[in-house]
Design an enzyme around this catalytic site. Structure first.
Site, PDB file in Angstrom:
ATOM      1  N   LYS A  22       0.831  -1.212   0.000  1.00 40.80           N
ATOM      2  CA  LYS A  22       0.000   0.000   0.000  1.00 40.80           C
ATOM      3  C   LYS A  22       0.859   1.253   0.000  1.00 40.80           C
ATOM      4  CE  LYS A  22      -1.411   1.720   3.896  1.00 40.80           C
ATOM      5  NZ  LYS A  22      -1.415   3.128   4.251  1.00 40.80           N
ATOM      6  N   ASN A  23       1.888   1.283   0.844  1.00 42.01           N
ATOM      7  CA  ASN A  23       2.699   2.494   0.983  1.00 42.01           C
ATOM      8  C   ASN A  23       3.537   2.784  -0.252  1.00 42.01           C
ATOM      9  OD1 ASN A  23       1.690   2.971   3.521  1.00 42.01           O
ATOM     10  ND2 ASN A  23       3.450   2.120   4.609  1.00 42.01           N
ATOM     11  N   CYS A 126      -2.908  12.958  12.988  1.00 42.60           N
ATOM     12  CA  CYS A 126      -3.552  11.649  12.948  1.00 42.60           C
ATOM     13  C   CYS A 126      -3.319  10.993  14.298  1.00 42.60           C
ATOM     14  CB  CYS A 126      -3.003  10.791  11.817  1.00 42.60           C
ATOM     15  SG  CYS A 126      -1.276  10.347  12.019  1.00 42.60           S
ATOM     16  N   ARG A 131       2.074  15.117  11.401  1.00 45.29           N
ATOM     17  CA  ARG A 131       3.046  14.917  10.326  1.00 45.29           C
ATOM     18  C   ARG A 131       3.023  16.185   9.478  1.00 45.29           C
ATOM     19  NH1 ARG A 131       2.164   8.770   8.142  1.00 45.29           N
ATOM     20  NH2 ARG A 131       0.537   8.200   9.584  1.00 45.29           N
ATOM     21  N   LEU A 135       8.179  20.482   5.208  1.00 48.25           N
ATOM     22  CA  LEU A 135       9.271  20.051   4.343  1.00 48.25           C
ATOM     23  C   LEU A 135       8.839  20.046   2.875  1.00 48.25           C
ATOM     24  CD1 LEU A 135      10.792  17.120   6.444  1.00 48.25           C
ATOM     25  CD2 LEU A 135      11.638  19.462   6.251  1.00 48.25           C
ATOM     26  N   ASP A 317       6.490   1.320  11.486  1.00 47.89           N
ATOM     27  CA  ASP A 317       5.241   0.626  11.160  1.00 47.89           C
ATOM     28  C   ASP A 317       5.218  -0.824  11.655  1.00 47.89           C
ATOM     29  OD1 ASP A 317       4.028   2.785  10.038  1.00 47.89           O
ATOM     30  OD2 ASP A 317       4.205   2.129   7.963  1.00 47.89           O
ATOM     31  N   ILE A 339      10.296   7.949  15.761  1.00 47.28           N
ATOM     32  CA  ILE A 339       9.750   8.563  14.545  1.00 47.28           C
ATOM     33  C   ILE A 339       8.526   9.423  14.855  1.00 47.28           C
ATOM     34  CG2 ILE A 339       8.933   8.138  12.210  1.00 47.28           C
ATOM     35  CD1 ILE A 339      11.809   7.208  12.711  1.00 47.28           C
ATOM     36  N   ARG A 409      -7.811  -0.278   6.018  1.00 44.03           N
ATOM     37  CA  ARG A 409      -7.050   0.704   5.236  1.00 44.03           C
ATOM     38  C   ARG A 409      -5.763   0.104   4.684  1.00 44.03           C
ATOM     39  NH1 ARG A 409      -4.872   4.774   8.409  1.00 44.03           N
ATOM     40  NH2 ARG A 409      -4.001   5.425   6.410  1.00 44.03           N
TER      41      ARG A 409
END
Length: 432
Positions: A22-23, A126, A131, A135, A317, A339, A409
């Protein structure tokens, strides 16, 4: 709203085919905005985020054609989609879509590069922490764009087009690297991205852009050099395997015991995860098409310390899944999250299942127990939801996981894949 019911304590045996990532798929789909020609992507996972992004691209004028069960790499059941952005009819990415899926904000750079303007909603925070888009904005402004924040939207203009620039990211950002990579592919001149993210999903995007005619050097490193082209063309490309899904099912075998072959994937994508799993007591056998993961159910898991880091370090993740594994270990583990600032929201829910976890700032001390017990729990985000599935697989009695739309998702047919390996797991249909 659907739930997932698990009756734990059953080892897993069998084979699981890993879906497309997905990513990786999301930015690959966005890259279709960079050309008038058709981009066809194979091995797309059947997950909610893919559908939402197709909806976003279509409202920009992209024509999408789902080709059913695609076989881009010869052995995947992932679907294929053809995306044609012959004409961009709308340069606004609305809040209603972007708020549901942060990847929607990636259209900023491509729209600006192709059309010279874009109005994209700020995605906001989120469940796992904010996030920021700074940048992205700073990089595009260095390339000549004028960007203002108005009523929650990034309103961007580049009437003379984007120009090549030297950009150094203050912090490593996957999203900003992807966004500026795509923008730079159509910019006038040479763009250099320093301190760029090195995740495999970035390399997958580079490979697609190169297939579309982009000139990009430095793949796999933190310094990318992009020589812009006036136009890009279409391409036919297969999405990489999902390394997070791969690691998740490997952890499932670790927490239950058993032996499962993971196919349509690559061990090199999760070397940092494999190293930690082997230290914890899992056996990983690499194969041509993936790996075989096993653990004797009578051999306890050992506690191992982990700290999340940008790639090639241990991925954030996979933090929640590893915490579930450590909750069922024979020992203690210190898990440090570097992170995201708020990625321990699964701790209270794991504790409801009997996990012994104490959080101190960005670190969590997990003391393993063999007494995880089923209970009703609630998912708070995508990776947190699957950590509850893993814990439920090991817990005695029944676990009922609510709010599994988070799970949908990013995980394709999770219940079916686990049930085929012997798990007692089923989806409970909720009211519409």
């Amino acid at each position: 709203m659907d739930s997932i019911r698990i009756r734990g304590g059953k080892p897993l045996y069998g084979k699981i085919e890993i879906s497309g990532a997905k990513n990786a798929a999301l930015p690959l789909m966005v890259a279709s905005l960079l050309t008038e020609e058709t981009v066809t992507l194979h091995n797309l996972p059947h997950v909610a985020d893919i559908t939402m992004l197709i909806n976003l691209l279509c409202q920009h004028g992209v024509k999408a054609h789902l080709n059913g069960e695609g076989n881009g790499n010869g052995n995947s059941n992932g679907r294929a989609v053809s995306l044609t952005a012959k004409e961009i009819t709308n340069t606004v990415a609305p809040y209603e879509i972007v708020r549901k899926m942060r990847a929607g904000a990636l259209v900023l750079g491509p729209l600006l590069a192709r059309e010279g303007k874009a109005k994209v909603s700020l995605p906001g925070g989120c469940a796992i922490g904010t996030r920021p888009m700074n940048l992205h904005v700073d990089g595009l402004e260095a390339m000549g764009a004028k960007i203002e924040i108005e009523a929650g939207y990034m309103v961007a203009h580049a009437p003379e087009g984007l120009k090549g620039a030297e950009i150094r990211f203050d912090t490593v950002s996957v999203g900003a690297t992807e966004d500026l990579l795509m923008a730079a592919a159509l910019a006038d001149g040479v763009t250099v991205l320093e301190n760029a993210a090195r995740e495999p999903e970035i390399t997958d995007l580079i490979h697609l852009l190169q297939a579309m005619g982009a000139d990009i050097k430095g793949e796999g490193t933190d310094r990318l050099v992009i020589t812009g082209k006036e136009k890009l063309h279409g391409a036919d490309y297969t999405v990489m395997p999902d390394r997070i899904e791969t690691g998740t099912y490997a952890m499932a075998v670790g927490i239950t015991g058993g032996k499962v072959e993971l196919t349509n994937t690559r061990a090199d994508l999760i070397e940092a995860v494999i190293e930690v799993m082997e230290e914890a007591g899992l056996t990983i056998e690499r194969t041509e098409d993936g790996m075989i993961v096993s653990r004797d159910p009578e051999t306890p898991i050992q506690g191992v310390d982990v700290q999340t880091q940008p790639y090639p370090g241990y991925p954030t993740d996979m933090q929640a899944q590893f915490m579930a594994l450590m909750a069922a270990s024979n020992g203690a583990s210190m898990i440090t999250e570097t992170i995201f600032e708020n990625r321990f929201m699964h701790v209270p829910e794991l504790s409801r299942l009997g996990a012994n976890i104490n959080v101190h700032g960005r670190s969590a001390m997990v003391r393993g127990t063999k007494e995880l017990a089923g209970a009703p729990v609630m998912a708070t985000d995508l990776r947190a939801s699957v950590s509850l599935v893993l814990a439920g697989l090991a817990a005695s009695g029944e676990t009922l996981i609510n709010r599994v739309y988070h799970l949908d998702r990013g995980y394709e047919r999770l219940e079916e894949k686990l049930a085929a390996c012997g798990a007692d797991i089923q989806r409970v249909q909720g009211e519409a």
